[in-house]
Write a protein that holds these residues in place. Structure first.
Motif, PDB file in Angstrom:
ATOM      1  N   GLU A   1       1.009  -1.047  -0.102  1.00  0.00           N
ATOM      2  CA  GLU A   1      -0.044  -0.144   0.134  1.00  0.00           C
ATOM      3  C   GLU A   1       0.884   1.085  -0.095  1.00  0.00           C
ATOM      4  O   GLU A   1       2.037   1.286   0.258  1.00  0.00           O
ATOM      5  CB  GLU A   1      -0.705  -0.080   1.277  1.00  0.00           C
ATOM      6  CG  GLU A   1      -1.692  -1.194   1.249  1.00  0.00           C
ATOM      7  CD  GLU A   1      -3.075  -0.836   2.190  1.00  0.00           C
ATOM      8  OE1 GLU A   1      -4.213  -0.560   1.839  1.00  0.00           O
ATOM      9  OE2 GLU A   1      -2.987  -1.046   3.399  1.00  0.00           O
ATOM     10  N   ASN A   2       0.292   2.424  -0.336  1.00  0.00           N
ATOM     11  CA  ASN A   2       1.072   3.575  -0.200  1.00  0.00           C
ATOM     12  C   ASN A   2       1.612   3.600   1.160  1.00  0.00           C
ATOM     13  O   ASN A   2       0.990   3.515   2.187  1.00  0.00           O
ATOM     14  CB  ASN A   2       0.076   4.877  -0.401  1.00  0.00           C
ATOM     15  CG  ASN A   2      -0.297   4.803  -1.928  1.00  0.00           C
ATOM     16  OD1 ASN A   2       0.417   4.322  -2.834  1.00  0.00           O
ATOM     17  ND2 ASN A   2      -1.358   5.348  -2.226  1.00  0.00           N
ATOM     18  N   GLY A   3       2.669   4.268   1.470  1.00  0.00           N
ATOM     19  CA  GLY A   3       3.486   4.604   2.454  1.00  0.00           C
ATOM     20  C   GLY A   3       4.165   3.118   3.051  1.00  0.00           C
ATOM     21  O   GLY A   3       4.553   2.962   4.259  1.00  0.00           O
TER      22      GLY A   3
ATOM     23  N   SER B   1       8.548   3.298  -2.495  1.00  0.00           N
ATOM     24  CA  SER B   1       9.339   4.162  -3.013  1.00  0.00           C
ATOM     25  C   SER B   1      10.799   4.499  -2.435  1.00  0.00           C
ATOM     26  O   SER B   1      11.513   4.752  -2.963  1.00  0.00           O
ATOM     27  CB  SER B   1       8.529   5.583  -3.114  1.00  0.00           C
ATOM     28  OG  SER B   1       7.332   5.442  -3.653  1.00  0.00           O
TER      29      SER B   1
ATOM     30  N   ASP C   1       7.607   1.855 -12.295  1.00  0.00           N
ATOM     31  CA  ASP C   1       6.872   2.406 -11.165  1.00  0.00           C
ATOM     32  C   ASP C   1       5.586   2.778 -11.845  1.00  0.00           C
ATOM     33  O   ASP C   1       5.415   3.596 -12.622  1.00  0.00           O
ATOM     34  CB  ASP C   1       7.447   3.654 -10.651  1.00  0.00           C
ATOM     35  CG  ASP C   1       6.710   4.102  -9.291  1.00  0.00           C
ATOM     36  OD1 ASP C   1       5.943   3.677  -8.976  1.00  0.00           O
ATOM     37  OD2 ASP C   1       6.860   5.337  -8.823  1.00  0.00           O
ATOM     38  N   GLU C   2       4.392   1.807 -11.400  1.00  0.00           N
ATOM     39  CA  GLU C   2       3.269   1.919 -11.748  1.00  0.00           C
ATOM     40  C   GLU C   2       3.310   2.032 -13.378  1.00  0.00           C
ATOM     41  O   GLU C   2       2.583   2.949 -14.108  1.00  0.00           O
ATOM     42  CB  GLU C   2       2.536   3.312 -11.419  1.00  0.00           C
ATOM     43  CG  GLU C   2       2.371   2.834  -9.776  1.00  0.00           C
ATOM     44  CD  GLU C   2       1.200   1.769  -9.371  1.00  0.00           C
ATOM     45  OE1 GLU C   2       0.396   1.344 -10.254  1.00  0.00           O
ATOM     46  OE2 GLU C   2       1.132   1.481  -8.190  1.00  0.00           O
TER      47      GLU C   2
ATOM     48  N   HIS D   1      -0.211  -1.459  -8.242  1.00  0.00           N
ATOM     49  CA  HIS D   1      -1.425  -1.971  -7.496  1.00  0.00           C
ATOM     50  C   HIS D   1      -2.250  -2.671  -8.226  1.00  0.00           C
ATOM     51  O   HIS D   1      -3.188  -3.282  -7.615  1.00  0.00           O
ATOM     52  CB  HIS D   1      -2.037  -0.621  -7.208  1.00  0.00           C
ATOM     53  CG  HIS D   1      -1.482   0.378  -6.238  1.00  0.00           C
ATOM     54  ND1 HIS D   1      -1.269   1.562  -6.446  1.00  0.00           N
ATOM     55  CD2 HIS D   1      -0.991   0.301  -5.054  1.00  0.00           C
ATOM     56  CE1 HIS D   1      -0.597   2.381  -5.488  1.00  0.00           C
ATOM     57  NE2 HIS D   1      -0.368   1.439  -4.670  1.00  0.00           N
TER      58      HIS D   1
ATOM     59  N   SER E   1      -1.711  10.719   0.748  1.00  0.00           N
ATOM     60  CA  SER E   1      -1.754   9.432   0.196  1.00  0.00           C
ATOM     61  C   SER E   1      -2.839   9.792  -1.051  1.00  0.00           C
ATOM     62  O   SER E   1      -3.589  10.313  -1.011  1.00  0.00           O
ATOM     63  CB  SER E   1      -2.113   8.007   0.785  1.00  0.00           C
ATOM     64  OG  SER E   1      -3.601   8.127   1.311  1.00  0.00           O
ATOM     65  N   GLY E   2      -2.762   8.709  -2.034  1.00  0.00           N
ATOM     66  CA  GLY E   2      -3.653   8.932  -3.260  1.00  0.00           C
ATOM     67  C   GLY E   2      -5.045   8.700  -2.650  1.00  0.00           C
ATOM     68  O   GLY E   2      -5.892   9.332  -3.287  1.00  0.00           O
TER      69      GLY E   2
ATOM     70  N   ASP F   1      -4.076   2.572  -3.151  1.00  0.00           N
ATOM     71  CA  ASP F   1      -3.851   1.105  -2.914  1.00  0.00           C
ATOM     72  C   ASP F   1      -5.082   0.442  -2.519  1.00  0.00           C
ATOM     73  O   ASP F   1      -6.108   1.070  -2.373  1.00  0.00           O
ATOM     74  CB  ASP F   1      -2.751   1.464  -1.726  1.00  0.00           C
ATOM     75  CG  ASP F   1      -3.154   2.151  -0.374  1.00  0.00           C
ATOM     76  OD1 ASP F   1      -4.492   1.899  -0.044  1.00  0.00           O
ATOM     77  OD2 ASP F   1      -2.621   3.051   0.039  1.00  0.00           O
TER      78      ASP F   1
END
Length: 498
Positions: free
Chosen positions: A39-41, A45, A167-168, A200, A399-400, A429
């Motif tokens: 997930e994001n975080g 990255s 990346d994505e 994701h 986050s997104g 995410d």
């Protein structure tokens, strides 16, 4: 010869009091197609920036070809064959394809002048190696997303990449373009070049990857051959929760006056004779290849495109929004696909981003009613389940998923009765995606909101919509509902359009 091209051993990285990575290890073999999920975080990255030499770990070691490296920076990473292709591709839009491909090599050679003949030959050779045809004299900004991505991959090959981190990589690609990208990745594998996918998208992970590593809260929580995982297992590893969603299938009063009823809507050269009905409490889906006219349709419904229609009714009354302001006054809201450039003011607070749509309602003479502004924001802050310290938090720190919920909250503050969502969970995410779906379903079922959901995520549509339309070349070409509305049926319809 080492089994691994690159190994990260027990890597930790802190930023102030936050531990972004906590003793994680990751190893990639030559020619391997490896997926990194989380997930994001979760630390994805950060680990990418460690691998590319941008961040120096606080603890742990980096090994290349079976030997530890001491000093490791971006130059050492590039010389070791590590290349990163970010979502923005990091290309020069005003330069040609050939110039973009040659510039790094010429800079390393400390050239003072451009060797045009050599640049063109380099471009031809590397694109031939990829087996693709691109006009090398075209400016990069004129290329579609898939073309820019191919230029970025070609540039990595010119730098003698042995590991390409993506990346994505499929966010802005059509189904056909995704298939082409996967073909190129498999060709790179045959050449001994490894690929690390950061994504994701579950179905794509399962299709292309040989091995999977999952991060959660800065730690590695799962790793192994992709054959050992299925979609529910990946979701459990990423979130620590069971997040299987049951399909949204409420009873809709089909005799009710439609919230939105359109017949014969056209946008010159983009949308052709489209008819559409959405009733209160209903979620209607639209999918189709990028360029099918789905975004132009959404923009026309929101008064952003010059359009014509035989019929355009809002709750049974003739009304055709010719501007965004008219659409808002009619109770229509639109959440665009690219929230970063079309929707949000990243440096401004959550509160300011939310109330920007209702400033006229908050005006008290020459000033804004600060008390009402804070009251409305805090109410929506809670309803949207936004994870942030306070409404004063800048949106750029979110986050997104939380940023997308700010967008939803902004438009719901207008009292909208019709919500148009374009790519509602792009770049979001798994956990946030489930929360956004839950919020949208609740608004439809409990508040009677009419929702038009545009997405290229077929499971998202079949799990949340009452009906799904397929668009192609500006027209509705298929509609699915009831037992016919399955992932397989819709995907088969989309494949037939490629």
């Amino acid at each position: 010869m080492s089994e691994y091209l690159i190994e990260l051993k027990n890597i930790s990285k802190r930023f102030g009091g936050v531990r972004a990575l906590d003793g994680v290890s990751l190893a990639i073999r030559p020619g391997e197609i490896h997926c990194l999920a989380g997930e994001n975080g979760s630390g994805k990255s950060t680990i990418i920036k460690v691998m590319s030499g941008i961040y120096t770990p606080d603890e742990g070691e980096i090994w290349i070809d079976g030997a530890p490296v001491g000093s490791y920076d971006p130059i050492r990473a590039v010389h070791s064959g590590v290349q990163v292709i970010y979502q923005d591709f990091s290309l020069f839009g005003n330069l040609t394809v050939a110039e973009n491909l040659a510039i790094n090599s010429f800079l390393l050679e400390d050239r003072k002048r451009m060797d045009w003949a050599r640049a063109r030959q380099m471009a031809k050779d590397v694109l031939a190696r990829l087996g693709v045809k691109i006009d090398i004299d075209a400016e990069v900004e004129s290329l579609p997303a898939s073309g820019k991505q191919l230029v970025a991959i070609a540039r990595a090959l010119l730098a003698e990449a042995r590991l390409i981190i993506m990346d994505e990589p499929t966010t802005a690609l059509t189904g056909k373009e995704v298939d082409a990208l996967f073909g190129i990745v498999r060709d790179l594998k045959a050449q001994g070049i490894a690929t690390l996918f950061v994504s994701h998208k579950m179905r794509e992970m399962l299709e292309i990857s040989e091995r999977l590593t999952v991060f959660r809260n800065g730690r590695k929580v799962a790793e192994g051959p992709m054959s050992e995982f299925d979609e529910p297992a990946i979701i459990r590893a990423m979130t620590g929760l069971e997040l299987e969603e049951t399909p949204y299938r409420p009873d809709i009063d089909m005799t009710a006056v439609p919230a939105l009823e359109v017949e014969g809507l056209s946008v010159s050269g983009l949308v052709n004779n489209v008819s559409l009905t959405v009733r209160p409490g209903e979620i209607v889906g639209i999918t189709g290849p990028i360029g099918s006219g789905r975004t132009e349709l959404a923009r026309a419904l929101f008064g952003m495109e010059t359009a014509a229609a035989r019929k355009f009714r809002i709750f049974g009354k003739d009304a055709f929004p010719r501007s965004v302001q008219e659409a808002i006054e009619l109770g229509i809201a639109y959440v665009p696909e690219d929230r970063l450039t079309e929707g949000l003011f990243l440096s401004q607070s959550i509160e300011r981003n939310m109330v920007v749509s209702i400033l006229d309602w908050l005006r008290k003479g020459l000033f804004l009613d600060r008390k009402a502004m804070r009251s409305r924001t805090e109410e929506m802050f809670g309803a949207m389940q936004i994870a942030a310290p306070s409404p004063e938090t800048p949106v750029g720190f979110l986050s997104g998923g939380n940023a997308q919920r700010v967008m939803l909250g902004r438009w719901l503050l207008t009292g909208a009765k019709i919500l148009i969502l374009n790519g509602p969970t792009v770049g979001v995410d798994i956990g946030s995606k489930a929360k956004i779906h839950q919020i949208i379903r609740g608004l439809a079922e409990k508040e009677g909101l009419a929702v038009l959901m545009i997405s290229d995520d077929v499971p998202e549509l079949t799990g949340n919509c009452n009906r799904v339309h397929v668009m192609h070349e500006g027209r509705m070409v298929a509609t699915f509902s009831g037992d016919d509305m399955t992932d397989d049926n819709i995907n088969d319809s989309l494949k037939a359009l490629r």
